[in-house]
Design a protein around this motif. Structure first.
Motif, mmCIF file in Angstrom:
data_model
loop_
_atom_site.group_PDB
_atom_site.id
_atom_site.type_symbol
_atom_site.label_atom_id
_atom_site.label_comp_id
_atom_site.label_asym_id
_atom_site.label_seq_id
_atom_site.Cartn_x
_atom_site.Cartn_y
_atom_site.Cartn_z
ATOM 1 N N TYR A 33 0.937 -1.316 0.056
ATOM 2 C CA TYR A 33 -0.044 0.223 -0.247
ATOM 3 C C TYR A 33 0.634 1.294 -0.017
ATOM 4 O O TYR A 33 2.136 0.751 0.758
ATOM 5 C CB TYR A 33 -0.397 0.018 0.841
ATOM 6 N N TYR A 35 -0.174 4.996 1.595
ATOM 7 C CA TYR A 35 -0.986 5.957 2.602
ATOM 8 C C TYR A 35 0.037 7.029 2.244
ATOM 9 O O TYR A 35 1.134 7.717 2.070
ATOM 10 C CB TYR A 35 -0.564 5.662 3.634
ATOM 11 N N ILE A 45 -5.367 6.499 2.544
ATOM 12 C CA ILE A 45 -5.086 5.343 1.548
ATOM 13 C C ILE A 45 -5.075 5.430 -0.114
ATOM 14 O O ILE A 45 -5.938 6.264 -0.648
ATOM 15 C CB ILE A 45 -5.543 4.365 1.554
ATOM 16 N N ILE A 56 -6.712 -1.161 -5.350
ATOM 17 C CA ILE A 56 -7.176 -0.032 -4.420
ATOM 18 C C ILE A 56 -6.797 1.500 -5.454
ATOM 19 O O ILE A 56 -5.160 1.600 -5.497
ATOM 20 C CB ILE A 56 -7.162 -0.242 -3.504
ATOM 21 N N GLY A 97 -4.591 -9.010 1.166
ATOM 22 C CA GLY A 97 -5.080 -7.314 1.807
ATOM 23 C C GLY A 97 -6.057 -7.150 0.509
ATOM 24 O O GLY A 97 -6.744 -6.817 1.407
ATOM 25 N N ASN A 102 -8.459 -9.852 6.950
ATOM 26 C CA ASN A 102 -7.894 -9.333 8.481
ATOM 27 C C ASN A 102 -6.826 -9.358 9.041
ATOM 28 O O ASN A 102 -6.478 -8.918 10.019
ATOM 29 C CB ASN A 102 -9.153 -9.769 9.525
ATOM 30 N N GLN A 105 -1.350 -4.189 8.760
ATOM 31 C CA GLN A 105 -0.249 -3.770 7.835
ATOM 32 C C GLN A 105 0.670 -3.493 8.688
ATOM 33 O O GLN A 105 0.545 -2.631 10.265
ATOM 34 C CB GLN A 105 -0.879 -2.873 6.888
ATOM 35 N N ASN B 31 -14.247 -5.659 10.845
ATOM 36 C CA ASN B 31 -13.435 -5.272 11.594
ATOM 37 C C ASN B 31 -13.062 -4.081 11.973
ATOM 38 O O ASN B 31 -13.268 -3.373 11.620
ATOM 39 C CB ASN B 31 -12.451 -6.763 11.510
ATOM 40 N N LYS B 92 -12.815 -1.665 8.421
ATOM 41 C CA LYS B 92 -12.679 -2.327 7.202
ATOM 42 C C LYS B 92 -14.210 -2.979 7.266
ATOM 43 O O LYS B 92 -14.448 -3.645 7.996
ATOM 44 C CB LYS B 92 -12.309 -3.660 7.173
ATOM 45 N N LYS B 98 -10.439 -2.708 2.187
ATOM 46 C CA LYS B 98 -9.321 -1.172 2.156
ATOM 47 C C LYS B 98 -10.175 -1.031 3.782
ATOM 48 O O LYS B 98 -10.962 -0.670 4.057
ATOM 49 C CB LYS B 98 -10.515 -0.349 1.419
ATOM 50 N N LEU B 99 -8.783 -0.249 4.611
ATOM 51 C CA LEU B 99 -8.875 -0.147 4.918
ATOM 52 C C LEU B 99 -8.982 1.316 5.800
ATOM 53 O O LEU B 99 -8.184 2.060 5.317
ATOM 54 C CB LEU B 99 -7.243 0.504 6.554
#
Lengths: 116, 111
Positions: A33, A35, A45, A56, A97, A102, A105, B31, B92, B98-99
């Protein structure tokens, strides 16, 4: 033995320049990722890649182009830098991811980008 | 779009006092994760909550996930100077992967 490493740590450059930030992870993760953290510490993100595939892609100016040559590397190239691009950019990785994963990161130390 | 709100933005406490940060989502979360970022550092994963009403403890830290899976809290008992930093919740939803991070709560502890 750094898990997620980014280079450079600091980047000071003029408006209008093009720059790249590199990221590598040795955790064997399949997802990486980028950020952006602004001056108010808000973490947003930008992109995510799973096994070299973009999964993403947030609303980010197309001056920002990520590239993942393999699942252990995710680089970020920024064209025509603007004052508003000044921020800390964090690379992160996780296992699985995409979808309903779950997994936590793991973040790199960040690249502090300052535009003059 | 989905939002995760976190309050307060800043908290100054005397060493030994308790501290709580709250996190609320506009949508149901699959979560929630909590991270801590020390000054000048990077976010570090603390814990993840998945089940409705879940409570987890890590020494002086207690994490809760609401029954509706839309809110969460982190409570620190008897703060120490080593607790200084910014605490982020990150939620999420569904299968996006995506967080979404809250704005963070920055904790200052006076010795």
């Amino acid at each position: 033995d750094t898990a997620v490493s980014q280079t450079p740590k600091y980047l000071v450059t003029q408006m209008g320049n093009d720059k790249s930030i590199k990221c590598e992870q040795n955790l064997g993760h399949d997802t990486m990722y980028w950020y952006k953290q602004d001056s108010k510490k808000f973490l947003k993100i930008m992109f995510s890649y799973n096994n070299k595939e973009l999964i993403i892609n947030e609303t980010v100016p197309n001056r920002f182009s990520p590239k993942s040559p393999d699942k252990a590397h995710l680089n970020l190239h920024i064209n025509s830098l603007e004052l508003g691009d000044s921020a800390v950019y964090f690379c992160a990785s996780s296992q699985g991811g995409g979808g309903g994963s779950n997994q936590p990161q793991h973040f790199g130390d960040g690249t502090r980008l300052s535009i003059l | 779009g989905q939002q995760v709100m976190q309050i307060p933005q800043y908290q100054h406490v005397q060493e030994g006092e308790d501290f709580t940060t709250y996190c609320n989502s506009s949508t149901t979360l699959s979560n929630i994760q909590w991270y801590k970022q020390r000054p000048g550092g990077h976010p570090v994963f603390l814990i993840q909550l998945v089940k409705s009403g879940e409570v987890k403890k890590q020494k002086r830290l207690t994490f809760q996930f609401g029954e509706a899976k839309k809110n969460s809290s982190l409570h620190i008992t008897a703060t120490q100077t080593t607790d200084v930093g910014t605490y982020f919740c990150a939620g999420k939803t569904g299968n996006t992967g995506k967080l979404i991070f809250g704005q963070g709560t920055t904790l200052q502890v006076k010795p």
